[in-house]
Design a protein around this motif. Structure first.
Motif, PDB file in Angstrom:
ATOM      1  N   ALA A 484       0.852  -1.193   0.000  1.00 49.38           N
ATOM      2  CA  ALA A 484       0.000   0.000   0.000  1.00 49.38           C
ATOM      3  C   ALA A 484       0.879   1.232   0.000  1.00 49.38           C
ATOM      4  O   ALA A 484       1.873   1.300   0.734  1.00 49.38           O
ATOM      5  N   ASN A 487      -3.062   6.132  -0.789  1.00 50.16           N
ATOM      6  CA  ASN A 487      -4.435   5.628  -0.936  1.00 50.16           C
ATOM      7  C   ASN A 487      -4.525   4.569  -2.033  1.00 50.16           C
ATOM      8  O   ASN A 487      -5.578   4.345  -2.589  1.00 50.16           O
ATOM      9  N   THR A 561      -4.195   1.549   4.189  1.00 50.90           N
ATOM     10  CA  THR A 561      -4.030   2.817   3.473  1.00 50.90           C
ATOM     11  C   THR A 561      -4.298   3.963   4.428  1.00 50.90           C
ATOM     12  O   THR A 561      -4.972   3.812   5.459  1.00 50.90           O
TER      13      THR A 561
END
Length: 666
Positions: A484, A487, A561
Motif C-alpha cells: 500500500a 491511498n 491505506t
C-alpha cells in the motif's frame, strides 16, 4: 196517259205467259269432266252447258260413294293446290240454273297422288380406317333421302340428299362423336326423321411424343414413354451410336416395352411416333443412349489388411468394369453382401466392433452383368475397440481408468489439450488404472485421453477409443504479494500462463469477499481505495470452462491505506477580469476527492466530468460577474468543504468596452 198504261199491262201479260217455260225447261247433261294431276296441283275441266248459271262437282275415291263438294262453281274449270293422298279419285259435273239442275255427268278418269313415304327405321355409320360409310333402310315410294348430321349433342346440320341408301366418304376429316339421321321423300313430301345412328369418331393425327427413356438391367433393355392422347399404337426406330435409324418390324401399345437377353450393343438410342387411323405424328427426340456390355473377368489377388481399426481390401483392377460388389463372412459362416457398390479396386472401412476370422470376396460388374465371385481373401482379426476411459482431477493428482480387454497385452495412450492434435504417451500401460501425482504435473487445460489395445509385439489393429471426459489440472497458487502506498494498493502474483484468476479479500478478521471481476496477467493496482485497515488477499487460477484450482492460495501479508486530505491546487480564471466580446479560460485541479459538482450563477449543481481540467468560456455579450461554485466528495464519501454553506468559488468580472479616446477619433 191511258195509251201508256195499256202498253204496260200488255208487257206484264207477255211476261206471265213466258215465265213458266223459262223455269221448268230441262238443262242438258254435261259431258264427263277431265281431271289432270300435276304433282300436288289438280285441275278439273268441263264443257259449259247453255242456260247453266253454275255447276256442282261430285267426287269419289275408287268405287266408293259419291260426295258433293259444298261450293257452287262457275266457268269451265277448277284448280286445287297441295293435293296429297288421292287414291283413284274420279269427278262428275251437274249443271244448274236456279233450283233446276241437270243430271250428273259421267265420271272422269280416276287420278291418284303419290303417298308420303314411311319413316326409315334404321341408319348406321361405319368406319374403315378414315373411310366413312353411312347406310339406311330403303323405303317404298321414296324418290330420295335427306341426310343430317351432328357432332356430340350440337345442332343438326344438313348433309345433302341422296337417291341411294348409302353414302361413303374416303379419307374423312377428323370428327368427334358424329351421328346421323335420315328421312325419305317423294313428290308427296318427306317422312319424319329416323332414329339417330350410332356415333363415330375419327381422331386427328396424334401429337408428337416426348423422348422415351431407356433403362438397362443386366442384358435387358426397358423402354418407357409417355402415352399420347388419340393414339392407337406406336412405331419405333433405333440406332447404334451415330448410325442410321432402323425401323422396328412391330408396333407397340401401352407405355413400356422390355427386350430380354439382348446381345452386346453400344450407345443404342430409340425414338418413337404415335399413330392412329388418321396417320402418325413426327418422330420424337432420341432417347438416352444405352449399352449392353460383355461380362467382365473375375477379380484376382484379393488381400485384406487391418491397422488402427481400419480394414483395407484391395484387388487387381478389372477392365470393362463399372463397379464392384463385395461379400464377407466370419469363419465358415454364410457370405453376406457389403452395403453399396464400389468404384475403385481399394476399399477401407473404419470399424468399431471386433472381427473374428473375417474373409472377403469380390465380383466385377458393368450395367449388363457381374463376374463370378473371386476366391476368398486372407483371414483377418480385429480386437474390440475400447470404451472411452474416465479421467479424474483433484488437487494432488490426475487419475485415468478404463475397462480392461480380455487378451490384451498392454494399452497405448494419447492425449489432447483443447483442440490440439493428439499426442502419444511415451510409455505403454497395463491393468485398468493409472495416476500422475501433482509433483509430475504442470497446468493442464481441457485435456482428453484415448486408448487402444495392443498385442505382445506392439501391434495395435483396433481403432482408438472415443475420448474421455475433459479435465483440467490447476496447481494451488503461491500467496500473492500486497503493498500500500498512500491511498493505493498494488498486488502481484505468480503467473500460470494464459489463465484468469479469481480474487478474494479480507479486512481485519472479517469474512472473505469476492472481487467483482476476474484478473489476468500477474499484477493489479487499485487507486483511491479509501481507508483500508489490515486487508489481505488470496487467489486461485481458473481455465476458460470455469474449472479452478481446488484450493485458494495462502493469504498475502495485510496492508493498510492512509486517508488523504482533499486539496485545491488550482481553481481560478486565467484572468479574473475580461470585457464583452472576449473569452476567458478556467483552470482547476482538486486532489484526493472522488467527484465534484458545479453551479454557475446560482444554477442547479451538476456533476463535473473530471477533478482536474481546463475549459474556455465566452465570448461574453453583456457585462456581469460570473460566479462558479463547486463542492466535492472525498475518498471516504464525505463532503468537501465539510460545511454545507461552504463552496470552492471563483468569480469572473465582465466589463463593458471603453469608448475610444478623442485623439483616436482624430
Amino acid at each position: 196517259m191511258k195509251k201508256d198504261l195499256s202498253k204496260i199491262f200488255a208487257c206484264c201479260w207477255l211476261l206471265l205467259l213466258c215465265a213458266p217455260w223459262q223455269v221448268f225447261a230441262a238443262l242438258a247433261t254435261p259431258y264427263p269432266p277431265s281431271a289432270n294431276l300435276s304433282g300436288t296441283t289438280l285441275t278439273l275441266s268441263w264443257g259449259t252447258i247453255s242456260g247453266a248459271s253454275y255447276y256442282h262437282i261430285g267426287y269419289r275415291d275408287g268405287a266408293g260413294s259419291w260426295n258433293t263438294a259444298g261450293a257452287q262453281y262457275t266457268g269451265s274449270s277448277r284448280t286445287w293446290t297441295g293435293i296429297t293422298n288421292l287414291n283413284a279419285r274420279s269427278y262428275r259435273i251437274q249443271a244448274c240454273n236456279g233450283s233446276v239442275c241437270s243430271a250428273w255427268s259421267g265420271a272422269s278418269s280416276p287420278v291418284s297422288s303419290a303417298q308420303r313415304p314411311a319413316t326409315p327405321t334404321w341408319i348406321s355409320a361405319n368406319l374403315n380406317g378414315n373411310d366413312l360409310t353411312v347406310s339406311w333402310q330403303s323405303v317404298a315410294s321414296a324418290s330420295y333421302y335427306n341426310l343430317q348430321y351432328r357432332d356430340g349433342v350440337s345442332n343438326w346440320n344438313a348433309g345433302g340428299n341422296y337417291a341411294n341408301t348409302s353414302r361413303t366418304w374416303l379419307g374423312f376429316t377428323p370428327v368427334q362423336s358424329r351421328s346421323y339421321r335420315i328421312q325419305a321423300c317423294n313428290s308427296a313430301g318427306c317422312s319424319g326423321w329416323s332414329v339417330t345412328s350410332n356415333s363415330v369418331t375419327i381422331d386427328p393425327v396424334p401429337a408428337a411424343m416426348t423422348a422415351p427413356l431407356a433403362v438397362v438391367s443386366a442384358s435387358n433393355v426397358s423402354l418407357t414413354w409417355t402415352p399420347v392422347a388419340q393414339s392407337d399404337f406406336y412405331q419405333l426406330q433405333y440406332k447404334d451410336g451415330a448410325g442410321s435409324w432402323l425401323t422396328s418390324n412391330q408396333s407397340y401399345t401401352g407405355s413400356t416395352y422390355t427386350w430380354s437377353n439382348l446381345p452386346a450393343v453400344t450407345n443404342r438410342s430409340y425414338r418413337m411416333r404415335a399413330c392412329n387411323e388418321s396417320g402418325c405424328s413426327s418422330w420424337s427426340a432420341a432417347s438416352n443412349a444405352v449399352s449392353i456390355y460383355p461380362t467382365p473377368a473375375t477379380p484376382v489377388s484379393v488381400i485384406a489388411t487391418v491397422l488402427d481399426g481400419v480394414v483395407t481390401l484391395s484387388w487387381e483392377q478389372v477392365s470393362g468394369t463399372d463397379y464392384y460388389k463385395i461379400e464377407y463372412r466370419n469363419g465358415t459362416g454364410a457370405w453376406n453382401a457389403a452395403n453399396g457398390n464400389y468404384q475403385n479396386n481399394t476399399v477401407t472401412w473404419q470399424l468399431t466392433t471386433s472381427l473374428s476370422s473375417r474373409q472377403y470376396r469380390v465380383s466385377s460388374c458393368n450395367p449388363s452383368a457381374c463376374s463370378p465371385w473371386s476366391t476368398a481373401s486372407n483371414v483377418i482379426n480385429l480386437p474390440a475397440r475400447m470404451a472411452a476411459p474416465t479421467a479424474v482431477s483433484n488437487s494432488t493428482s490426475i487419475g485415468l481408468s478404463w475397462q480392461a480387454i480380455t487378451g490384451a497385452h498392454h494399452y497405448r495412450l494419447q492425449y489432447s489439450d483443447g483442440n490440439a492434435a493428439w499426442k502419444s504417451a511415451s510409455t505403454s500401460y497395463s491393468g485398468s488404472t493409472v495416476s500422475w501425482p501433482n509433483s509430475a504435473l504442470h497446468v493442464i487445460k481441457d485435456r482428453r485421453y484415448r486408448m487402444r489395445v495392443c498385442s505382445a509385439d506392439d501391434v495395435c489393429p483396433a481403432a482408438w477409443s472415443p475420448p474421455s471426459n475433459t479435465i483440467s489440472y490447476i496447481p494451488v497458487m503461491n500467496a500473492p504479494a500486497a503493498s500500500a502506498t498512500g491511498n493505493s494498493i498494488s498486488l502481484t502474483w505468480q503467473s500460470l500462463g494464459d489463465l484468469h484468476y479469481q480474487l478474494q479479500y479480507q479486512d481485519g478478521g472479517g469474512q472473505w469477499q469476492p472481487s467483482s471481476a476476474p484478473l489476468t496477467g500477474n499484477s493489479q493496482t487499485w487507486n483511491n481505495v479509501g481507508v483500508v485497515q489490515n486487508r489481505r488477499y488470496r487467489m486461485r487460477a481458473c481455465v476458460a470452462n470455469g474449472q479452478c484450482s481446488a484450493e485458494w492460495s495462502a493469504p498475502s501479508v495485510p496492508v493498510s491505506t492512509n486517508q488523504a486530505t482533499p486539496a485545491v491546487v488550482t481553481f481560478s480564471w486565467a484572468q479574473n477580469k475580461t470585457v464583452v466580446g472576449k473569452t476567458s479560460t478556467f483552470n482547476w485541479q482538486i486532489t484526493n476527492v472522488a467527484e465534484c459538482f458545479e453551479s454557475i450563477d446560482n444554477s442547479s449543481f451538476s456533476k463535473v466530468s473530471a477533478t482536474t481540467g481546463s475549459k474556455v468560456s465566452g465570448p461574453f455579450f453583456q457585462s456581469r460577474i460570473m460566479k462558479i461554485r463547486w463542492y466535492c466528495t472525498d475518498l471516504a464519501g464525505g463532503r468537501y468543504p465539510r460545511t454545507p454553506s461552504e463552496f470552492i468559488e471563483a468569480n469572473l468580472t465582465i466589463n463593458k468596452l471603453s469608448p475610444p479616446s478623442l485623439s483616436t477619433l482624430n
